[in-house]
Design a protein around this motif. Structure first.
Motif, PDB file in Angstrom:
ATOM      1  N   ARG A   1       0.835  -1.211   0.000  1.00 46.90           N
ATOM      2  CA  ARG A   1       0.000   0.000   0.000  1.00 46.90           C
ATOM      3  C   ARG A   1       0.864   1.253   0.000  1.00 46.90           C
ATOM      4  O   ARG A   1       0.606   2.201  -0.755  1.00 46.90           O
TER       5      ARG A   1
ATOM      6  N   VAL B   1       1.013   4.259  -2.800  1.00 50.89           N
ATOM      7  CA  VAL B   1       0.825   5.681  -2.505  1.00 50.89           C
ATOM      8  C   VAL B   1       2.040   6.472  -2.974  1.00 50.89           C
ATOM      9  O   VAL B   1       1.905   7.554  -3.570  1.00 50.89           O
TER      10      VAL B   1
ATOM     11  N   TRP C   1      -6.715  11.730  -2.524  1.00 48.95           N
ATOM     12  CA  TRP C   1      -6.211  10.859  -1.473  1.00 48.95           C
ATOM     13  C   TRP C   1      -7.308  10.016  -0.846  1.00 48.95           C
ATOM     14  O   TRP C   1      -7.084   8.849  -0.506  1.00 48.95           O
TER      15      TRP C   1
ATOM     16  N   ALA D   1      -7.298   6.014  -0.882  1.00 42.24           N
ATOM     17  CA  ALA D   1      -7.410   5.258   0.375  1.00 42.24           C
ATOM     18  C   ALA D   1      -8.477   4.175   0.257  1.00 42.24           C
ATOM     19  O   ALA D   1      -8.268   3.024   0.672  1.00 42.24           O
TER      20      ALA D   1
ATOM     21  N   LEU E   1      -7.349   1.241  -1.928  1.00 46.18           N
ATOM     22  CA  LEU E   1      -6.342   0.394  -1.309  1.00 46.18           C
ATOM     23  C   LEU E   1      -6.851  -0.342  -0.076  1.00 46.18           C
ATOM     24  O   LEU E   1      -6.098  -1.088   0.550  1.00 46.18           O
TER      25      LEU E   1
ATOM     26  N   TYR F   1      -8.138   1.037   2.764  1.00 44.97           N
ATOM     27  CA  TYR F   1      -8.057   1.741   4.046  1.00 44.97           C
ATOM     28  C   TYR F   1      -9.458   2.123   4.524  1.00 44.97           C
ATOM     29  O   TYR F   1     -10.363   2.373   3.724  1.00 44.97           O
TER      30      TYR F   1
ATOM     31  N   GLN G   1      -8.999   8.121   4.790  1.00 44.65           N
ATOM     32  CA  GLN G   1      -7.780   8.790   4.342  1.00 44.65           C
ATOM     33  C   GLN G   1      -6.773   8.938   5.479  1.00 44.65           C
ATOM     34  O   GLN G   1      -5.559   8.866   5.257  1.00 44.65           O
TER      35      GLN G   1
ATOM     36  N   HIS H   1      -5.969   6.924   7.837  1.00 44.59           N
ATOM     37  CA  HIS H   1      -5.146   5.731   8.017  1.00 44.59           C
ATOM     38  C   HIS H   1      -4.065   5.641   6.937  1.00 44.59           C
ATOM     39  O   HIS H   1      -2.932   5.225   7.203  1.00 44.59           O
ATOM     40  N   LEU H   2      -4.405   6.035   5.715  1.00 39.57           N
ATOM     41  CA  LEU H   2      -3.405   6.075   4.644  1.00 39.57           C
ATOM     42  C   LEU H   2      -2.295   7.062   5.002  1.00 39.57           C
ATOM     43  O   LEU H   2      -1.102   6.750   4.878  1.00 39.57           O
TER      44      LEU H   2
ATOM     45  N   ASP I   1       0.050   5.650   7.792  1.00 37.10           N
ATOM     46  CA  ASP I   1       1.007   4.625   7.363  1.00 37.10           C
ATOM     47  C   ASP I   1       2.122   5.218   6.510  1.00 37.10           C
ATOM     48  O   ASP I   1       3.299   4.873   6.665  1.00 37.10           O
ATOM     49  N   PHE I   2       1.763   6.102   5.591  1.00 38.10           N
ATOM     50  CA  PHE I   2       2.763   6.710   4.712  1.00 38.10           C
ATOM     51  C   PHE I   2       3.736   7.568   5.514  1.00 38.10           C
ATOM     52  O   PHE I   2       4.961   7.492   5.328  1.00 38.10           O
TER      53      PHE I   2
END
Length: 276
Positions: free
Chosen positions: A227, A231, A243, A247, A250, A252, A255, A257-258, A261-262
């Motif tokens: 993931r 991104v 975004w 999200a 993928l 998620y 947004q 949570h994306l 993680d990033f």
């Protein structure tokens, strides 16, 4: 696979890196392809230092490098952002294994033992009789100016780790681990370990044990890492990114949570990275 992949997935600021180094990929000998993604060669000659950053793949690497003194090492899967400072002149000849593909070359220990570590080859690899491999001369993989000579040296070294000079004997569980990791990589609809286990006809715990022994990280970690790679690729290449929609695509929950993680992996939120 008729040719090595050409994407820059996982490389942070790929255009900046490729403007400073010569980066190439080559396929290994046919007998090694069930185990290896590709060989990767890098050469540089810089007037000032440059720091390169990579979000690692779920792959073990063997790396022969020449900066101050030539050396070889096994690089286990990196859990965080990998940063390397390049200075003056240098050269790397690397081997990227497929997820699950490294265990046949070091069958005495689970691959998770090497995760997060960079270790001498003699600490990890085993010769056909089970003894540690003799320490190879790094110059054999670094000194030739011809790429094909460097690739041939890597082929000969890895093939020689098998009992008949043809690479290691097939391991069905390694093959299963590689197949499942490939499913995670290519099928974005696989968002939960339970789905992967159901497809494989295994329990979740059995899949987790298989990945610890043969891949080095758990299947959930691989899902999350792919993931982040996705991104990063959108942030690098898209003129505008929705975004929230990405999200959702993928898997998620939202947004936020994306972004979490990033940011935890790359160090900045994706929108800030995109602006840069």
């Amino acid at each position: 696979m008729a040719a090595p992949r050409r994407d820059t997935r996982g490389i942070v600021d790929a255009d900046e890196l490729l403007a400073r180094v010569r980066f190439r990929r080559y396929l290994p000998a046919g007998a090694l392809r069930p185990y290896l993604e590709h060989y990767w060669l890098i050469d540089w000659d810089l007037t000032e230092p440059y720091a390169t950053h990579v979000v690692p793949h779920p792959s073990v690497n063997i790396v022969f490098q020449q900066d101050q003194e030539p050396r070889g090492e096994v690089a286990g899967i990196g859990l965080g952002l990998f940063t390397r400072k390049l200075e003056r002149r240098g050269r790397v000849s690397g081997v990227q294994f497929r997820p699950g593909g490294f265990r046949p070359f070091a069958p005495h220990a689970p691959v998770s033992r090497w995760t997060g570590w960079h270790l001498p080859l003699t600490d990890v690899l085993r010769a056909p009789g089970g003894d540690p491999v003799p320490d190879p001369d790094p110059d054999a993989f670094l000194a030739p100016d011809d790429d094909h000579a460097r690739v041939a040296a890597l082929d000969a070294f890895l093939l020689g780790l098998g009992p008949h000079g043809e690479g290691p004997a097939p391991d069905p569980r390694a093959g299963l681990a590689t197949a499942l990791a490939d499913r995670v990589r290519h099928d974005r609809s696989l968002r939960r370990v339970t789905d992967l286990a159901r497809e494989a006809g295994l329990t979740v715990r059995a899949v987790q044990r298989l990945f610890a022994a043969y891949v080095g990280v758990g299947p959930k970690w691989i899902i999350l890492r792919h993931r982040v790679h996705e991104v990063l690729e959108h942030a690098e290449n898209d003129r505008a990114v929705d975004w929230a929609a990405l999200a959702a695509d993928l898997g998620y929950a939202d947004q936020a949570h994306l972004v979490r993680d990033f940011t935890a992996t790359v160090g900045v939120p994706p929108a800030a990275y995109r602006r840069h």
